[in-house]
Design a protein around this motif. Structure first.
Motif, mmCIF file in Angstrom:
data_model
loop_
_atom_site.group_PDB
_atom_site.id
_atom_site.type_symbol
_atom_site.label_atom_id
_atom_site.label_comp_id
_atom_site.label_asym_id
_atom_site.label_seq_id
_atom_site.Cartn_x
_atom_site.Cartn_y
_atom_site.Cartn_z
ATOM 1 N N ASP A 345 0.836 -1.286 -0.143
ATOM 2 C CA ASP A 345 0.071 -0.259 0.164
ATOM 3 C C ASP A 345 1.226 1.358 0.145
ATOM 4 O O ASP A 345 0.522 2.551 0.122
ATOM 5 C CB ASP A 345 -1.391 0.263 1.153
ATOM 6 N N GLY A 346 2.028 1.741 -1.250
ATOM 7 C CA GLY A 346 3.070 2.143 -0.706
ATOM 8 C C GLY A 346 2.437 3.553 -1.501
ATOM 9 O O GLY A 346 1.049 3.384 -2.108
ATOM 10 N N LEU A 347 3.416 5.085 -1.753
ATOM 11 C CA LEU A 347 2.493 5.377 -1.617
ATOM 12 C C LEU A 347 3.967 5.978 -2.698
ATOM 13 O O LEU A 347 4.781 6.722 -2.422
ATOM 14 C CB LEU A 347 2.290 7.123 -0.843
ATOM 15 N N ALA A 348 3.840 7.239 -3.628
ATOM 16 C CA ALA A 348 4.726 7.314 -4.355
ATOM 17 C C ALA A 348 3.936 9.251 -5.044
ATOM 18 O O ALA A 348 2.408 9.166 -5.314
ATOM 19 C CB ALA A 348 4.859 7.086 -5.621
ATOM 20 N N VAL A 349 4.599 9.952 -4.856
ATOM 21 C CA VAL A 349 4.457 11.354 -5.513
ATOM 22 C C VAL A 349 5.309 11.792 -7.033
ATOM 23 O O VAL A 349 7.278 11.987 -6.740
ATOM 24 C CB VAL A 349 5.044 12.389 -4.889
ATOM 25 N N VAL A 350 5.164 11.713 -8.109
ATOM 26 C CA VAL A 350 5.519 11.578 -8.829
ATOM 27 C C VAL A 350 5.853 13.421 -9.996
ATOM 28 O O VAL A 350 4.225 14.039 -10.158
ATOM 29 C CB VAL A 350 5.479 10.690 -9.986
ATOM 30 N N GLN A 351 6.793 13.906 -10.660
ATOM 31 C CA GLN A 351 6.504 15.441 -11.030
ATOM 32 C C GLN A 351 7.578 14.694 -12.441
ATOM 33 O O GLN A 351 8.719 14.980 -12.448
ATOM 34 C CB GLN A 351 6.819 16.400 -10.335
ATOM 35 N N PRO A 352 7.053 15.724 -13.367
ATOM 36 C CA PRO A 352 7.823 15.303 -15.054
ATOM 37 C C PRO A 352 8.744 16.965 -14.340
ATOM 38 O O PRO A 352 7.710 17.856 -13.615
ATOM 39 C CB PRO A 352 6.901 15.438 -15.631
ATOM 40 N N TYR A 353 9.605 16.831 -15.299
ATOM 41 C CA TYR A 353 10.244 17.911 -16.255
ATOM 42 C C TYR A 353 9.761 18.922 -16.827
ATOM 43 O O TYR A 353 10.299 18.099 -17.703
ATOM 44 C CB TYR A 353 12.045 17.920 -15.922
ATOM 45 N N LEU A 354 9.865 19.701 -16.939
ATOM 46 C CA LEU A 354 8.761 20.698 -18.098
ATOM 47 C C LEU A 354 9.886 21.873 -18.495
ATOM 48 O O LEU A 354 11.089 21.938 -17.352
ATOM 49 C CB LEU A 354 7.792 20.994 -18.182
ATOM 50 N N ARG A 355 10.118 22.213 -19.559
ATOM 51 C CA ARG A 355 11.209 23.389 -20.159
ATOM 52 C C ARG A 355 10.989 24.652 -19.389
ATOM 53 O O ARG A 355 11.653 24.814 -18.998
ATOM 54 C CB ARG A 355 10.602 23.565 -21.816
ATOM 55 N N ARG A 356 9.853 24.677 -19.337
ATOM 56 C CA ARG A 356 10.141 26.347 -18.724
ATOM 57 C C ARG A 356 9.466 26.370 -16.801
ATOM 58 O O ARG A 356 9.354 27.104 -17.323
ATOM 59 C CB ARG A 356 9.236 26.849 -19.613
ATOM 60 N N ALA A 357 8.805 25.401 -16.566
ATOM 61 C CA ALA A 357 8.829 25.430 -15.194
ATOM 62 C C ALA A 357 9.530 24.776 -14.428
ATOM 63 O O ALA A 357 10.200 23.928 -14.619
ATOM 64 C CB ALA A 357 7.413 24.138 -15.731
ATOM 65 N N ARG A 358 9.848 25.378 -13.554
ATOM 66 C CA ARG A 358 9.792 24.809 -12.468
ATOM 67 C C ARG A 358 9.420 23.821 -11.689
ATOM 68 O O ARG A 358 8.506 24.007 -11.666
ATOM 69 C CB ARG A 358 10.291 26.020 -11.132
ATOM 70 N N GLY A 359 9.911 22.907 -10.456
ATOM 71 C CA GLY A 359 9.359 21.339 -9.363
ATOM 72 C C GLY A 359 8.052 22.067 -9.362
ATOM 73 O O GLY A 359 7.394 21.597 -9.133
ATOM 74 N N MET A 360 8.275 23.145 -8.294
ATOM 75 C CA MET A 360 7.492 23.892 -7.688
ATOM 76 C C MET A 360 5.727 23.994 -8.502
ATOM 77 O O MET A 360 4.958 23.795 -8.018
ATOM 78 C CB MET A 360 7.671 25.091 -7.099
ATOM 79 N N GLU A 361 6.107 23.790 -9.986
ATOM 80 C CA GLU A 361 4.756 24.471 -11.126
ATOM 81 C C GLU A 361 4.706 23.642 -11.426
ATOM 82 O O GLU A 361 3.866 23.662 -12.412
ATOM 83 C CB GLU A 361 5.297 25.618 -11.768
ATOM 84 N N SER A 362 5.890 22.107 -11.855
ATOM 85 C CA SER A 362 5.503 20.645 -12.487
ATOM 86 C C SER A 362 3.585 20.026 -12.361
ATOM 87 O O SER A 362 3.767 20.120 -10.957
ATOM 88 C CB SER A 362 5.866 19.759 -12.734
ATOM 89 N N PRO A 363 3.202 19.561 -12.957
ATOM 90 C CA PRO A 363 1.739 18.769 -12.279
ATOM 91 C C PRO A 363 2.430 17.716 -11.575
ATOM 92 O O PRO A 363 3.507 17.047 -11.546
ATOM 93 C CB PRO A 363 1.695 18.276 -13.890
ATOM 94 N N VAL A 364 1.811 17.561 -10.527
ATOM 95 C CA VAL A 364 1.898 16.350 -9.830
ATOM 96 C C VAL A 364 1.354 15.212 -9.821
ATOM 97 O O VAL A 364 -0.012 15.335 -9.923
ATOM 98 C CB VAL A 364 1.784 16.841 -8.029
ATOM 99 N N LEU A 365 1.410 13.819 -10.064
ATOM 100 C CA LEU A 365 0.640 12.255 -9.764
ATOM 101 C C LEU A 365 0.533 12.198 -8.343
ATOM 102 O O LEU A 365 2.439 12.228 -7.885
ATOM 103 C CB LEU A 365 0.823 11.452 -11.039
ATOM 104 N N LEU A 366 -0.271 11.307 -7.960
ATOM 105 C CA LEU A 366 -0.110 10.472 -6.295
ATOM 106 C C LEU A 366 -0.335 9.441 -6.820
ATOM 107 O O LEU A 366 -1.503 8.220 -7.438
ATOM 108 C CB LEU A 366 -1.259 11.144 -5.189
ATOM 109 N N LEU A 367 0.284 8.534 -6.838
ATOM 110 C CA LEU A 367 -0.208 7.128 -7.048
ATOM 111 C C LEU A 367 0.485 5.919 -5.559
ATOM 112 O O LEU A 367 0.748 6.342 -4.609
ATOM 113 C CB LEU A 367 1.424 5.923 -7.574
#
Length: 399
Positions: A345-367
Motif C-alpha cells: 500500500d505504498g505511495l508515490a509522488v511523481v512530477q515530470p520536468y517541463l522545459r519552462r516550469a520549475r518543480g514547484m509549478e509542474s503537475p503532480v501525480l499521486l500513485l
C-alpha cells in the motif's frame, strides 16, 4: 374510455426538450457529486449496520429470536418504522430483489436515521466502544452533517461542491470513530478514498492529480506523506519537497523511528544542471547551490546519526546507516518520492520536468502501489520504482 384525439398536423418539438452542451455538463456535474456522496453514505450505512448488529444482537436475540430482536430493540417508539422496513423486505422477497441471502435481514432495511436512533437509545451498550458522552455528541453531529446529503441524494436533487466536501469529511471522521480511532495500515499518511478503492485500478495506480506542488501540499502536507514511513526512496534534481519541508532534526527523527532513506540528487557539477539553469532562465550556479544546500543538510543529518552510533552524542544509534546519498549525471526526467515503495500500500509522488516550469509549478501525480491486488499486471507505480532502481545503480555515493 374516450378515444384519443390526435393533432391534425405534426407539432414541432419544444426547443427546451433538447439539451445543449451546458445542460449535459450540468447533468454530469450533478451525477458526479451525487455519485461520490452516495458511495460515502452507502459505506457509512453499512458500517453503522455492522456495529449496531454486533453490539445489540447478542443482547436481544437470545430472548426475541432472529426475526424479533430488531423489533424489540427499536421499542414502541420505532414500531411504525420497523413495520415499513418489514413491508419493504417482503416486497423485495416476492420480486426477487434480494440477490444476497445475507440481505434477507430486517436490520438491512433500516434507514440511517433508524440506525442512529438505535445507537442513541442504547448508548450505554455503545459507550465503552465509542468513547463516552463526547463520542455520542460527535457521532450525532456527524450524522446531522450527513443528513443533508442523504436527503438530496435520495431525491436526486442538486448537491453543491461545499456540501459534498463536508459530507466526505464527515463520513471519513465517522468511519474513524466507529473504528475506535484505529489507524489501519496504508491509511497512516493519506486516507484511502472510498472511490479510489472502487476505480483506482482503472487509472493505472493514479489516485490523485494536482496542477502543481502547492496544490499537493495543501491537500497532503509533507509531514503526512513522510511521517511513519519505513522506507523512502527519492530521486530528482534538488528534492526540495523533502529538503525545504523537513528540517534536519525532523529528518533525523524519521531515521530514528526506523525509516531508511535513499536520496538521489542530480550532480551539482554536471552539465545537466547548467542546461536546466538555461531552460529556467536562472543565473549560472543558482541551481547548483540549491542542490548543494540540500545535500549538505542531509549530510549533516547522516553525520549526526553516525556520531550517535559511536557514542559521540546522546542517542542509541538506531538511525546509523539508514541515510544514503548519491548523485547522478544523466538528464533529469522526473522527481519521484516513493514512500514504502515495496509495501502493498505504498505511495508515490511523481512530477515530470517541463522545459519552462520549475518543480514547484509542474503537475503532480499521486500513485498507490497495488501489487497485491493486481497480481502480474503492472501500473505506473512499478514504472517509477524501476526507474529509481536503475538510476540508483548507475549513480555515485556521496561521502
Amino acid at each position: 374510455m374516450a378515444p384519443v384525439v390526435l393533432p391534425a398536423e405534426p407539432v414541432e418539438p419544444d426547443p427546451e426538450l433538447d439539451w445543449g452542451h451546458a445542460d449535459w455538463a450540468e447533468a454530469r456535474t450533478r451525477v458526479r457529486r451525487a455519485g461520490r456522496a452516495y458511495v460515502w453514505l452507502n459505506l457509512v450505512e453499512q458500517r453503522l449496520r455492522s456495529v449496531t448488529g454486533a453490539v445489540l444482537r447478542p443482547v436481544y436475540e437470545p430472548v426475541h429470536g432472529a426475526e424479533g430482536w430488531v423489533v424489540a430493540a427499536m421499542g414502541p417508539a420505532g414500531r411504525e418504522g420497523v413495520q415499513r422496513a418489514a413491508a419493504v423486505r417482503d416486497v423485495s422477497r416476492r420480486k426477487g430483489y434480494l440477490l444476497d441471502p445475507d440481505d434477507d435481514d430486517l436490520l438491512v432495511f433500516l434507514t440511517l436515521p433508524q440506525l442512529r436512533e438505535l445507537i442513541v437509545t442504547h448508548w450505554p451498550c455503545f459507550e465503552p466502544w465509542l468513547g463516552g458522552e463526547g463520542g455520542r455528541r460527535e457521532l450525532e453531529l456527524l450524522l446531522d452533517e450527513l443528513e443533508t446529503a442523504r436527503h438530496v441524494v435520495n431525491r436526486n436533487r442538486a448537491l453543491t461542491e461545499n456540501v459534498l466536501e463536508r459530507t466526505e469529511q464527515a463520513a471519513q471522521r465517522l468511519l474513524s470513530l466507529l473504528d475506535s480511532g484505529a489507524r489501519h495500515a496504508g491509511v497512516q499518511r493519506v486516507p484511502v478514498d472510498v472511490l479510489e478503492e472502487i476505480v483506482g485500478d482503472r487509472y493505472a495506480d493514479v489516485i490523485g492529480v494536482h496542477p502543481d506542488r502547492v496544490s499537493l501540499q495543501r491537500d497532503l502536507p509533507a509531514e503526512d506523506l513522510f511521517d511513519g514511513a519505513a522506507r523512502l526512496d527519492a530521486m530528482g534534481i534538488a528534492l526540495n519537497l523533502l529538503g525545504q519541508s523537513f528540517t534536519g532534526r525532523r529528518l533525523a527523527r524519521l531515521a530514528h523511528e526506523g525509516c531508511r532513506l535513499r536520496l538521489l540528487f542530480l550532480n551539482p557539477a554536471s552539465s545537466a544542471v547548467r542546461r536546466r539553469e538555461r531552460e529556467l532562465g536562472l543565473g549560472r550556479g543558482e541551481l547548483s547551490r540549491q542542490i548543494e544546500t540540500n545535500i549538505m543538510q542531509v549530510r549533516r543529518v547522516r553525520a549526526r546519526l553516525e556520531r550517535e552510533a559511536h557514542g559521540g552524542a546522546d542517542g542509541d544509534g538506531d538511525g546509523a546507516g539508514r541515510v544514503e546519498i548519491r548523485v547522478f549525471d544523466e538528464t533529469p526526467r522526473c522527481t519521484a518520492y516513493l514512500v514504502d515503495g515495496h509495501s502493498p500500500d505504498g505511495l508515490a509522488v511523481v512530477q515530470p520536468y517541463l522545459r519552462r516550469a520549475r518543480g514547484m509549478e509542474s503537475p503532480v501525480l499521486l500513485l498507490r502501489n497495488r501489487d497485491a491486488e493486481r497480481g502480474a499486471e503492472h501500473g505506473l507505480f512499478d514504472v517509477y520504482r524501476e526507474e529509481f532502481d536503475g538510476c540508483w545503480q548507475d549513480s555515485r555515493p556521496v561521502s
